[in-house]
Design an enzyme around this catalytic site. Structure first.
Site, PDB file in Angstrom:
ATOM      1  N   HIS A 367       0.799  -1.239   0.000  1.00 58.98           N
ATOM      2  CA  HIS A 367       0.000   0.000   0.000  1.00 58.98           C
ATOM      3  C   HIS A 367       0.824   1.278   0.000  1.00 58.98           C
ATOM      4  CE1 HIS A 367      -3.967  -1.882   0.725  1.00 58.98           C
ATOM      5  NE2 HIS A 367      -3.261  -2.783   1.385  1.00 58.98           N
ATOM      6  N   LYS A 558      -8.366  14.084   4.332  1.00 62.76           N
ATOM      7  CA  LYS A 558      -7.509  12.894   4.370  1.00 62.76           C
ATOM      8  C   LYS A 558      -6.497  13.112   5.479  1.00 62.76           C
ATOM      9  CE  LYS A 558      -6.501  13.807  -0.030  1.00 62.76           C
ATOM     10  NZ  LYS A 558      -6.551  12.635  -0.849  1.00 62.76           N
ATOM     11  N   ARG A 559      -5.700  12.075   5.812  1.00 60.48           N
ATOM     12  CA  ARG A 559      -4.640  12.281   6.786  1.00 60.48           C
ATOM     13  C   ARG A 559      -3.754  13.444   6.355  1.00 60.48           C
ATOM     14  NH1 ARG A 559      -4.041   8.410  10.917  1.00 60.48           N
ATOM     15  NH2 ARG A 559      -2.372   9.783  11.546  1.00 60.48           N
ATOM     16  N   LYS A 564       0.781  14.468   0.794  1.00 61.25           N
ATOM     17  CA  LYS A 564      -0.586  14.740   0.332  1.00 61.25           C
ATOM     18  C   LYS A 564      -0.788  16.226   0.032  1.00 61.25           C
ATOM     19  CE  LYS A 564      -2.462  10.780   2.897  1.00 61.25           C
ATOM     20  NZ  LYS A 564      -3.124   9.907   1.908  1.00 61.25           N
ATOM     21  N   THR A 666      -8.528   6.491  -2.277  1.00 65.37           N
ATOM     22  CA  THR A 666      -9.874   5.938  -2.440  1.00 65.37           C
ATOM     23  C   THR A 666     -10.907   7.043  -2.231  1.00 65.37           C
ATOM     24  OG1 THR A 666      -9.675   5.191  -0.147  1.00 65.37           O
ATOM     25  CG2 THR A 666      -9.440   3.514  -1.863  1.00 65.37           C
ATOM     26  N   LYS A 670     -14.607   8.169  -4.177  1.00 65.88           N
ATOM     27  CA  LYS A 670     -15.882   8.490  -3.514  1.00 65.88           C
ATOM     28  C   LYS A 670     -16.418   9.836  -4.002  1.00 65.88           C
ATOM     29  CE  LYS A 670     -14.020   5.944   0.361  1.00 65.88           C
ATOM     30  NZ  LYS A 670     -13.185   6.037   1.572  1.00 65.88           N
TER      31      LYS A 670
HETATM   32  C1  26V Z   1       2.832   4.857   6.192  1.00 65.55           C
HETATM   33  C2  26V Z   1       3.986   5.578   6.527  1.00 65.55           C
HETATM   34  C3  26V Z   1       4.825   5.085   7.619  1.00 65.55           C
HETATM   35  C4  26V Z   1       6.097   5.814   7.838  1.00 65.55           C
HETATM   36  C5  26V Z   1       6.354   7.095   7.145  1.00 65.55           C
HETATM   37  C6  26V Z   1       5.465   7.542   6.068  1.00 65.55           C
HETATM   38  C7  26V Z   1       4.259   6.737   5.817  1.00 65.55           C
HETATM   39  C8  26V Z   1       3.387   7.164   4.847  1.00 65.55           C
HETATM   40  C9  26V Z   1       2.248   6.457   4.542  1.00 65.55           C
HETATM   41  C10 26V Z   1       1.989   5.300   5.210  1.00 65.55           C
HETATM   42  C11 26V Z   1       0.714   4.649   4.807  1.00 65.55           C
HETATM   43  C12 26V Z   1       0.595   3.242   5.090  1.00 65.55           C
HETATM   44  C13 26V Z   1      -0.379   2.487   4.353  1.00 65.55           C
HETATM   45  C14 26V Z   1      -1.592   3.176   3.796  1.00 65.55           C
HETATM   46  O1  26V Z   1      -2.515   3.547   4.484  1.00 65.55           O
HETATM   47  N1  26V Z   1      -1.613   3.301   2.490  1.00 65.55           N
HETATM   48  C15 26V Z   1      -2.754   3.806   1.753  1.00 65.55           C
HETATM   49  O2  26V Z   1      -3.484   2.679   1.304  1.00 65.55           O
HETATM   50  C16 26V Z   1      -4.651   3.041   0.590  1.00 65.55           C
HETATM   51  C17 26V Z   1      -5.397   1.770   0.259  1.00 65.55           C
HETATM   52  O3  26V Z   1      -4.674   1.014  -0.639  1.00 65.55           O
HETATM   53  C18 26V Z   1      -4.286   3.837  -0.643  1.00 65.55           C
HETATM   54  O4  26V Z   1      -5.460   4.233  -1.294  1.00 65.55           O
HETATM   55  C19 26V Z   1      -3.461   5.056  -0.256  1.00 65.55           C
HETATM   56  O5  26V Z   1      -3.020   5.722  -1.416  1.00 65.55           O
HETATM   57  C20 26V Z   1      -2.274   4.641   0.591  1.00 65.55           C
HETATM   58  O6  26V Z   1      -1.570   5.765   1.087  1.00 65.55           O
END
Ligand code: 26V
Length: 825
Positions: A367, A558-559, A564, A666, A670
């Site tokens: 992801h 979003k976060r 982003k 996602t 929506k």
């Molecule tokens: C995790 C981390 C951890 C350390 C530093 C930076 C960082 C940045 C992002 C994340 C996200 C972790 C996983 C996540 O939520 N990914 C999201 O998954 C969605 C479903 O597939 C996707 O639509 C999003 O684009 C994606 O960011």
């Protein structure tokens, strides 16, 4: 809630009257006998609980039939392992899927209670951070709706994601307590408890090659089941969440000696595992407790599914024919080692046979490609906490590297790039490599993301397993995000595209034929206006800001993260504010800039961005020269329920991540489905939205993923970048100089200095392109006929982003389970 999105089947007036009477009786019975409350003294909370319990009975009927049927027929089942399930509220969704929205609202009205007014009492289950967790929730519902037998496995956190309060413009985190009134949806399964070991040592037995792991510590995993009902109540899936309990909750001897703390120490240590959800998107989570969480739920889930399988079939060699395990990111990647341990150590299989079964059963979804987000665990920690698993990982790695070395061209492979152990940062286990090697299929979540997986992070592994990486573009459940969240639009779609549209959302393509019709536009305008009125009320209630529903609602929810680029949005907003002030008599299209999202508590830059948005809001919203043209709003405590209100009210959807960094998105889907136009970069699923709606109906700007990579390698001098964007210097100087933080002038000095020093996220580089794209949005908005034509086309062509389509792709290409085919015609 009082509007009915979709009824199960047409009923005669007498039948529906009977149904309402039955429901009334059921609800009153729950109130009386399950809650012990008389209707005359029941509080709103009691009513909601009673309704949920009554509705749950209907769900359970389906659930038991559905589970029994898949068991009887011995169908292959999907196990979706995810550390996060961002469920939100369940009542409206369950009612909608059962076709009971109208009848239950009527039953409650007859009982003197306005269901719409009290359903917000149901807590919003926030067992997730963002996209990854919400995707898991959408997929469980979509599996129930497409007839894929499935079980989601996760952790029943006592505390989900924190509540966000904005105090003086700054984010403050408040603990969340979704279980404080108990959870009426769940069933505790004390009988389904497993022992989860940690630490200890591994000893050889007399049998050659056989070992036993003697853990030093053992924790119980207790199951809590929640049924998830699918569309039209045909099938249901199960969400099974594990709670950690101590083996010995109280050490009586310690207690008797007066050591009160020592008496409950084991309990506290054990139960800490399911206490709280880790925020996952700021810094990589390296703490031991997180590794304990990962192993805890992975081991419990695998023990559970292997036991169930063995009980049903009496053998394990056919596991890949009956079980598909999907790893939602690397958080459950230990499943590869744990499956091997169960098969080899507990069931006595030979290593090679166990490996064939493991690899034939597991698949993995990636992801994110952000290198800092890829999980690794120190070998030393793994050896201490999971000594047997570390041995197994070494065993997998040795065989894997050996196989590569001996294969044709193997002498040319740089083994350090494919090894499961990263030796360059003090020996760490690469969880993505473990998941990749242990899986038969690995997928990305949008076409671009899957391609970048092959070309970047997984390139060396992709060279060895060229058929392993595939793409399944994400999807969203249209039940929650369209039918339930936007019943007005749903009703119109049913009229124009036929009632079958709620069964097969792709039928909305029929709307496209009417995209130019003024009469259709007028109805859409009215539907949107109602949603904007509602959102305006919420905004006023939450922030005190009064906004005009006739203005363009421009939304980024979003976060909060640098990639982003909420910062890009707010900087451009400042440029717009300046422009309006310098030419106050131009016919500026009134805009409301709406932001919402949480920042991880330890992510200073993200928190500074929230602060800046609020500071800008404060200045802009109090300036009488721009008062009826521009408003800036930061809505606190963004969650699933907030999204359900905001998305149908949006005119413009901000999807402006640095290209190459948003795996899919996602939210973008929506919004587009609900008819918002997207302003976005060529990133993630934006590209696929653009391909479907056409270049005239989406506003694309900015660098491509390739250009971003090139600029990172060879950055343009900042001064040159700023000079080429006419308005940027002034904006940066104003922010850095304290124009928006007069009482603390240096508040944003570091934020701006950071941008000037290293524009890693291309905020400055993309600024001018974004600003011009916003002016194209203005022009489109000024021509309302073309705006609404585009809006119609967005809705019409985004049915493809249904989670049902994603699930059918997983079912066919990865899990090899039959899904119910999409309805024809
Ligand atoms: C995790 C981390 C951890 C350390 C530093 C930076 C960082 C940045 C992002 C994340 C996200 C972790 C996983 C996540 O939520 N990914 C999201 O998954 C969605 C479903 O597939 C996707 O639509 C999003 O684009 C994606 O960011």
């Amino acid at each position: 809630m009082t509007e009915t999105a979709a009824e199960a089947k047409p009923t005669s007036a007498a039948e529906s009257k009977d149904l309402v009477e039955t429901l009334k009786a059921e609800i009153v019975r729950k109130l009386t006998y399950s809650l012990g409350k008389n209707p005359s003294v029941a509080q709103p909370h009691d009513w909601v609980t009673a309704v949920i319990l009554a509705v749950r009975d209907h769900v359970v009927d389906v659930w038991q039939r559905s589970t029994h049927e898949s068991y009887q027929t011995g169908r292959k089942r999907v196990y979706y392992l995810s550390l996060e399930f961002l469920i939100g509220r369940s009542l409206a969704d369950a009612l909608n899927n059962l076709g009971l929205t109208g009848p239950v609202a009527q039953a409650m009205a007859d009982l003197g209670v306005d269901l719409g007014a009290i359903e917000t009492i149901e807590p919003d289950a926030a067992l997730g951070n963002g996209g990854l967790g919400r995707l898991a929730a959408c997929y469980l519902e979509a599996m129930a709706s497409t007839g894929v037998p499935a079980l989601g496995y996760g952790i029943r956190y006592d505390h989900g994601l924190f509540k966000q309060v904005i105090d003086g413009g700054k984010q403050v985190e408040v603990p969340e307590d979704w279980l404080s009134f108990r959870n009426p949806w769940e069933f505790e399964r004390r009988e389904s408890a497993y022992q989860i070991g940690f630490g200890g040592s591994v000893a050889a037995t007399e049998k050659p090659g056989e070992v036993v792991w003697e853990p030093e510590e053992t924790v119980f995993a207790v199951a809590y089941d929640t049924p998830v009902i699918g569309w039209r109540g045909r099938d249901a899936t199960t969400l099974r969440l594990w709670r950690a309990r101590a083996m010995h909750p109280l050490k009586l001897d310690a207690f008797n000696q007066g050591d009160l703390v020592g008496a409950v120490a084991e309990r506290n240590r054990a139960e800490a595992i399911s206490k709280v959800l880790y925020p996952n998107d700021s810094t990589p989570v390296g703490q031991e407790l997180r590794l304990r969480q990962e192993f805890f739920f992975t081991s419990a889930s695998l023990q559970d599914l292997v036991r169930r399988h063995y009980r049903q079939f009496g053998r394990l060699d056919n596991l890949p024919d009956k079980v598909a395990i999907q790893l939602n990111d690397t958080h459950p990647a230990l499943a590869v080692a744990e499956m091997m341990r169960l098969l080899v150590d507990e069931h006595g299989l030979a290593w090679e046979d166990a490996w064939t079964i493991t690899n034939g059963t597991i698949s993995y979804t990636n992801h994110t490609l952000l290198p800092e987000a890829l999980e690794t665990w120190p070998v030393a920690l793994m050896e201490r906490l999971l000594p047997r698993h570390m041995q197994i990982i070494f065993g997998i790695n040795a065989r894997f590297l050996d196989g590569v070395r001996r294969s044709a061209g193997g002498d040319k492979v740089e083994l350090s790039t494919i090894s499961l152990i990263d030796e360059s940062h003090g020996r760490r286990v690469r969880m993505a490599h473990l998941a990749f090697v242990g899986s038969h299929t690995v997928n990305g979540v949008s076409a671009l993301h899957s391609r970048l997986m092959q070309e970047t992070v997984f390139a060396p592994l992709h060279a060895i397993f060229p058929d392993r990486i595939t793409n399944v573009t994400n999807g969203i459940t249209p039940r929650r995000w369209l039918l339930s969240a936007n019943p007005g639009l749903t009703k119109l779609l049913q009229e124009v595209c036929g009632p079958g549209v709620s069964d097969d959302i792709t039928q909305i393509h029929k709307l496209a034929a009417h995209s130019g019709e003024t009469a259709l536009h007028e109805r859409l305008v009215e539907i949107r206006r109602q949603k904007k009125l509602k959102l305006a009320q919420v905004i006023r209630h939450e922030t005190g800001v009064v906004v005009d529903p006739a203005a363009l609602f421009d939304v980024q929810i979003k976060r909060i993260h640098e990639y982003k680029r909420q910062l890009l949005n707010i900087l451009e907003t400042i440029a717009l504010y300046d422009a309006i002030r310098s030419e106050p008599y131009r016919d500026w299209a009134p805009r409301v800039k709406i932001f919402a999202g949480k920042a991880a508590s330890n992510y200073g830059t993200a928190k500074a961005i929230i602060n800046l948005i609020n500071d800008v809001a404060n200045v802009v919203n109090n300036d009488i020269t721009t008062r009826d043209r521009l408003k800036v709003v930061f809505l606190p405590n963004y969650n699933v329920s907030a999204a359900e209100i905001i998305i149908p009210a949006a005119d413009l959807s901000e999807q402006i991540s640095t290209a190459g960094m948003e795996a899919s998105g996602t939210g973008n889907m929506k919004f587009a489905l609900n008819g918002a136009l997207t302003i976005g970069t060529l990133d993630g699923a934006n590209i696929e939205i653009g391909e479907r709606v056409g270049a005239d109906n989406i506003v694309i700007f900015g660098m491509t993923a390739e250009e971003v990579e090139a600029a990172k390698r060879d950055p343009r001098p900042t001064e040159e970048v700023i000079r080429s964007a006419p308005h940027l210097e002034g904006v940066l100087d104003a922010v850095a100089g304290g124009a928006y933080s007069p009482r603390e002038r240096d508040r944003y000095q570091d934020l701006v200095a950071g941008l000037r020093a290293n524009d890693w996220f291309m905020v400055l580089n993309d600024f001018e392109s974004y600003r011009q794209a916003q002016r194209r949005v203005d022009a489109l908005w000024a021509d309302q006929a073309s705006w609404w034509k585009s809006s119609v086309i967005n809705t019409a062509h985004c049915g493809w982003f249904s989670a049902d389509r994603s699930i059918r792709e997983y079912a066919e290409r990865i899990w090899h389970v039959p899904a119910r085919p999409a309805p024809q015609g």
